[in-house]
Motif scaffolding. Structure first.
Motif, PDB file in Angstrom:
ATOM      1  N   UNK A 148      45.898  69.181  86.468  1.00 15.93           N
ATOM      2  CA  UNK A 148      45.660  69.587  87.853  1.00 15.93           C
ATOM      3  C   UNK A 148      46.817  69.210  88.770  1.00 15.93           C
ATOM      4  N   UNK A 149      47.442  68.084  88.523  1.00 15.30           N
ATOM      5  CA  UNK A 149      48.608  67.732  89.337  1.00 15.30           C
ATOM      6  C   UNK A 149      49.756  68.700  89.097  1.00 15.30           C
ATOM      7  N   UNK A 150      49.947  69.125  87.859  1.00 17.10           N
ATOM      8  CA  UNK A 150      50.975  70.116  87.577  1.00 17.10           C
ATOM      9  C   UNK A 150      50.662  71.453  88.239  1.00 17.10           C
ATOM     10  N   UNK A 151      49.394  71.882  88.160  1.00 16.37           N
ATOM     11  CA  UNK A 151      49.005  73.164  88.750  1.00 16.37           C
ATOM     12  C   UNK A 151      49.205  73.163  90.260  1.00 16.37           C
ATOM     13  N   UNK A 152      48.742  72.118  90.927  1.00 13.28           N
ATOM     14  CA  UNK A 152      48.857  72.073  92.386  1.00 13.28           C
ATOM     15  C   UNK A 152      50.324  72.068  92.803  1.00 13.28           C
ATOM     16  N   UNK A 153      51.176  71.390  92.023  1.00 12.44           N
ATOM     17  CA  UNK A 153      52.610  71.384  92.336  1.00 12.44           C
ATOM     18  C   UNK A 153      53.237  72.746  92.070  1.00 12.44           C
ATOM     19  N   UNK A 169      48.989  69.020 102.859  1.00 13.13           N
ATOM     20  CA  UNK A 169      48.343  67.896 102.175  1.00 13.13           C
ATOM     21  C   UNK A 169      49.098  67.626 100.878  1.00 13.13           C
ATOM     22  N   UNK A 170      49.491  66.371 100.592  1.00 12.62           N
ATOM     23  CA  UNK A 170      50.140  66.091  99.312  1.00 12.62           C
ATOM     24  C   UNK A 170      49.251  66.546  98.158  1.00 12.62           C
ATOM     25  N   UNK A 171      49.789  67.283  97.207  1.00 18.32           N
ATOM     26  CA  UNK A 171      48.944  67.827  96.141  1.00 18.32           C
ATOM     27  C   UNK A 171      48.200  66.756  95.346  1.00 18.32           C
ATOM     28  N   UNK A 172      48.826  65.607  95.129  1.00 19.17           N
ATOM     29  CA  UNK A 172      48.155  64.559  94.348  1.00 19.17           C
ATOM     30  C   UNK A 172      46.914  64.039  95.054  1.00 19.17           C
TER      31      UNK A 172
END
Length: 312
Positions: free
Chosen positions: A90-95, A40-43
């Motif tokens: 959160x976008x940085x963390x998931x990436x 799943x794309x993180x964003x």
């Protein structure tokens, strides 16, 4: 906060209970995120999480009878928090978790201790005490031992430098949000109302970023994904963020970040139970040093800047 309250030890129930609760809940979320970004794309995973959390936070504000009218200055503050915390962080963390194991990212995020204290001193005039510095150094020594062991144990895929970069950017984004919400404008607003609007702006930014970087969403049909969304959105966001940001106002951004150590210890204990994590003398010493540093820092007293009366 009165002078008498400021002189009390920080090891009291109104501080310790939410402190431990947020650490326990967030300790479980690192686990769940790894499943969220599987195929799943993180964003889009972030966007869906906060699409669920945002209306729940508005409902919570209404149930608590908090005024949702926060004025122009409040809306601008909510926009800043939404972009930094609920989009950027959160976008940085998931990436980061696409390149590093969740344990390493969790350990890295204890660096919020340092960045929160630095931003709090710079932007809010919150004094950094000698005991806080001592506790931080002891805790960082323990964290380093845990990080060394985790790096040796876990075969990492992807780009390790890129993963570290994403994690560092996530730490900085979270620190900025932690500190700015505790300014004079933020202190005058009901916490859950400010968070509801912040999540709304963050969700809008999440959807825009997801569409630009990954195209239209393709929703997974895995039950674990949707169960994870529920846990991350409700427990990991709606329950914990009001508690955590209240702690930031009560004890300062630096000390509040120490729940990151509780988070790491909980995450590692869960790994012991469910992922066959192996403890050894290095990790035991690291955990003991981290906890000792936590106690030293929490026993430190602080003289925070005068707080404004919080709106109902």
């Amino acid at each position: 906060m009165t002078d008498d309250t400021a002189e009390q030890s920080l090891l009291r129930p109104r501080i310790v209970v939410p402190f431990i609760l947020t650490g326990i809940i967030w300790g479980s979320t690192w686990w769940v995120i790894t499943d969220q970004i599987a195929g799943m794309p993180p964003s889009w995973s972030v966007a869906i999480r906060f699409a669920v959390a945002t209306p729940a936070m508005f409902v919570l504000a209404k149930l608590m009878r908090r005024n949702l009218a926060i004025g122009l200055s409040g809306q601008l503050l909510a926009l800043a928090i939404g972009i930094t915390q609920f989009c950027g962080n959160f976008n940085f963390v998931y990436r980061a978790e696409q390149h590093l194991t969740s344990g390493i990212v969790a350990v890295m995020f204890t660096m919020l201790i340092v960045s929160n204290a630095a931003f709090g001193w710079w932007l809010l005039g919150q004094r950094i005490t000698r005991n806080f510095v001592l506790g931080t150094l002891v805790a960082l020594a323990g964290i380093s031992l845990l990080l060394i062991h985790e790096a040796r144990l876990s075969p990492l895929g992807g780009s390790i430098p890129l993963g570290i970069l994403w994690a560092v950017l996530g730490i900085l984004a979270a620190s900025i949000a932690n500190v700015v919400q505790a300014n004079q404008t933020g202190r005058a607003l009901p916490m859950v109302s400010l968070l509801a609007w912040s999540m709304l702006y963050g969700t809008i930014a999440d959807f825009a970023l997801a569409w630009l970087t990954a195209g239209p969403p393709v929703l997974p049909d895995r039950a674990t994904f949707w169960l994870g969304i529920g846990w991350l959105a409700l427990a990991g966001s709606v329950v914990t963020f009001p508690l955590h940001y209240t702690l930031v106002r009560e004890i300062g951004a630096g000390r509040a970040a120490y729940n990151g150590i509780v988070t790491v210890i909980v995450a590692m204990l869960l790994s012991t139970l469910f992922e066959n994590y192996r403890w050894n003398p290095l990790t035991i010493l690291g955990a003991l040093l981290a906890l000792a540093g936590l106690v030293i820092a929490l026993r430190a007293r602080q003289t925070p800047p005068p707080a404004l009366k919080q709106a109902a």
